[in-house]
Design a protein around this motif. Structure first.
Motif, PDB file in Angstrom:
ATOM      1  N   ASP A 272       0.782  -1.241   0.000  1.00  0.00           N
ATOM      2  CA  ASP A 272       0.000   0.000   0.000  1.00  0.00           C
ATOM      3  C   ASP A 272       0.813   1.290   0.000  1.00  0.00           C
ATOM      4  OD1 ASP A 272      -2.362  -1.533   0.142  1.00  0.00           O
ATOM      5  OD2 ASP A 272      -2.134  -1.708   2.325  1.00  0.00           O
ATOM      6  N   VAL A 273       2.090   1.218   0.391  1.00  0.00           N
ATOM      7  CA  VAL A 273       2.894   2.439   0.490  1.00  0.00           C
ATOM      8  C   VAL A 273       4.266   2.236  -0.127  1.00  0.00           C
ATOM      9  CG1 VAL A 273       1.711   3.210   2.598  1.00  0.00           C
ATOM     10  CG2 VAL A 273       3.852   1.932   2.770  1.00  0.00           C
ATOM     11  N   THR A 274       4.930   3.357  -0.390  1.00  0.00           N
ATOM     12  CA  THR A 274       6.308   3.354  -0.875  1.00  0.00           C
ATOM     13  C   THR A 274       7.079   4.407  -0.087  1.00  0.00           C
ATOM     14  OG1 THR A 274       7.700   3.498  -2.840  1.00  0.00           O
ATOM     15  CG2 THR A 274       5.825   4.989  -2.740  1.00  0.00           C
ATOM     16  N   SER A 275       8.395   4.331  -0.108  1.00  0.00           N
ATOM     17  CA  SER A 275       9.204   5.311   0.617  1.00  0.00           C
ATOM     18  C   SER A 275      10.206   5.939  -0.333  1.00  0.00           C
ATOM     19  CB  SER A 275       9.921   4.652   1.800  1.00  0.00           C
ATOM     20  OG  SER A 275      10.782   3.635   1.344  1.00  0.00           O
ATOM     21  N   GLU A 276      10.575   7.170  -0.010  1.00  0.00           N
ATOM     22  CA  GLU A 276      11.499   7.916  -0.851  1.00  0.00           C
ATOM     23  C   GLU A 276      12.290   8.879   0.020  1.00  0.00           C
ATOM     24  OE1 GLU A 276      11.024  11.152  -4.474  1.00  0.00           O
ATOM     25  OE2 GLU A 276       9.239  10.569  -3.362  1.00  0.00           O
ATOM     26  N   SER A 277      13.590   9.012  -0.265  1.00  0.00           N
ATOM     27  CA  SER A 277      14.417   9.982   0.452  1.00  0.00           C
ATOM     28  C   SER A 277      14.439  11.284  -0.340  1.00  0.00           C
ATOM     29  CB  SER A 277      15.845   9.462   0.615  1.00  0.00           C
ATOM     30  OG  SER A 277      15.876   8.380   1.517  1.00  0.00           O
ATOM     31  N   ILE A 278      14.299  12.397   0.385  1.00  0.00           N
ATOM     32  CA  ILE A 278      14.346  13.718  -0.247  1.00  0.00           C
ATOM     33  C   ILE A 278      15.276  14.617   0.554  1.00  0.00           C
ATOM     34  CG2 ILE A 278      12.026  13.534  -1.231  1.00  0.00           C
ATOM     35  CD1 ILE A 278      11.063  15.413   1.040  1.00  0.00           C
ATOM     36  N   GLY A 279      15.707  15.708  -0.057  1.00  0.00           N
ATOM     37  CA  GLY A 279      16.587  16.645   0.623  1.00  0.00           C
ATOM     38  C   GLY A 279      18.044  16.314   0.373  1.00  0.00           C
ATOM     39  N   GLU A 280      18.909  17.118   0.945  1.00  0.00           N
ATOM     40  CA  GLU A 280      20.353  16.970   0.742  1.00  0.00           C
ATOM     41  C   GLU A 280      21.082  16.947   2.071  1.00  0.00           C
ATOM     42  OE1 GLU A 280      21.896  16.541  -2.199  1.00  0.00           O
ATOM     43  OE2 GLU A 280      19.928  16.578  -3.182  1.00  0.00           O
ATOM     44  N   GLY A 281      22.195  16.248   2.106  1.00  0.00           N
ATOM     45  CA  GLY A 281      23.087  16.248   3.266  1.00  0.00           C
ATOM     46  C   GLY A 281      22.403  15.865   4.560  1.00  0.00           C
ATOM     47  N   ALA A 282      22.698  16.630   5.611  1.00  0.00           N
ATOM     48  CA  ALA A 282      22.156  16.333   6.940  1.00  0.00           C
ATOM     49  C   ALA A 282      20.651  16.565   7.013  1.00  0.00           C
ATOM     50  CB  ALA A 282      22.856  17.190   7.991  1.00  0.00           C
ATOM     51  N   ALA A 283      20.088  17.277   6.040  1.00  0.00           N
ATOM     52  CA  ALA A 283      18.644  17.538   6.024  1.00  0.00           C
ATOM     53  C   ALA A 283      17.883  16.471   5.237  1.00  0.00           C
ATOM     54  CB  ALA A 283      18.372  18.916   5.428  1.00  0.00           C
ATOM     55  N   ARG A 284      18.578  15.447   4.749  1.00  0.00           N
ATOM     56  CA  ARG A 284      17.910  14.393   3.973  1.00  0.00           C
ATOM     57  C   ARG A 284      16.959  13.619   4.873  1.00  0.00           C
ATOM     58  NH1 ARG A 284      18.223  12.831  -1.125  1.00  0.00           N
ATOM     59  NH2 ARG A 284      18.148  10.639  -1.689  1.00  0.00           N
ATOM     60  N   ARG A 285      15.747  13.430   4.378  1.00  0.00           N
ATOM     61  CA  ARG A 285      14.713  12.768   5.177  1.00  0.00           C
ATOM     62  C   ARG A 285      13.910  11.817   4.304  1.00  0.00           C
ATOM     63  NH1 ARG A 285      14.272  17.646   3.805  1.00  0.00           N
ATOM     64  NH2 ARG A 285      12.405  18.566   2.950  1.00  0.00           N
ATOM     65  N   LEU A 286      13.068  11.089   4.940  1.00  0.00           N
ATOM     66  CA  LEU A 286      12.308  10.058   4.270  1.00  0.00           C
ATOM     67  C   LEU A 286      10.833  10.438   4.228  1.00  0.00           C
ATOM     68  CD1 LEU A 286      13.288   6.495   4.445  1.00  0.00           C
ATOM     69  CD2 LEU A 286      10.905   6.915   4.879  1.00  0.00           C
TER      70      LEU A 286
END
Length: 193
Positions: free
Chosen positions: A172-186
């Motif tokens: 039902d869901v998928t995950s993706e990382s966004i952002g750069e460096g230390a601010a990268r989040r999921l």
């Protein structure tokens, strides 16, 4: 006294000095034919990592034990003992620093910057991975019900990886990382079609 000398002395005590790489020290006349640490470029990466971690832990707590195993493109080390979990530090920061230094030693002494290094102390990483997997499942249910994506706080790559793996096959869901460096989040979002 300059800090470089103090750091060099400390690193030499751990067996990872690079003081004058161009001219290795001559062997002692009565010393067996032991290769200096600087000439360990062809040494087994597992042995390099194990020697470094044993040297480090013996100075912290002689009761700690170290085991290292090779898995795919990484070396995994486990530090165990009664007080091993204290080495993780607050939020795993000390453990993260140990991994960075261990990777640096491995790259320098074994010439293997291609190997990842994962260190666990007292099961800290294993418990953390279990907690993150459970969080991923709870958030997956929430996102699937609401149809709205959920963005997590910035987190280190290893933690994001645990969540990605936990949700990889989720229907039902998928995950993706966004952002750069230390601010990268999921971000966990509904899987469409």
């Amino acid at each position: 006294m300059d800090n470089r000398t103090n750091l060099d002395d400390y690193l030499a005590g751990l067996g990872i000095s690079d003081a004058d790489e161009s001219a290795p020290p001559p062997p002692a006349p009565d010393a067996p034919q032991a290769a200096p640490a600087l000439e360990a470029a062809h040494e087994d990466p597992r042995a390099v990592l194990e020697r470094f971690l044993r040297g480090l832990t013996s100075r912290i707590d002689p009761e700690l034990s170290v085991t290292v195993r090779e898995v795919e493109d990484a070396l995994e080390a486990e530090i165990t003992g009664e007080n091993a979990a204290r080495l993780a530090g607050r939020d795993g920061r000390t453990l993260g620093a140990i991994e960075v230094i261990a990777y640096t030693v491995l790259a320098k002494q074994a010439g293997r910057g291609d190997l990842r290094v994962r260190v666990d102390v007292g099961g800290f990483r294993r418990r953390q991975a279990d907690t993150l997997s459970k969080l991923a499942e709870r958030l997956a249910v929430q996102v699937a019900k609401s149809g709205e994506p959920h963005e997590l706080q910035p987190m280190p790559p290893a933690e994001r990886r645990v969540i990605h793996i936990a949700l990889k096959e989720h229907p039902d869901v998928t995950s993706e990382s966004i952002g750069e460096g230390a601010a990268r989040r999921l971000v966990i979002k509904p899987r469409h079609g």
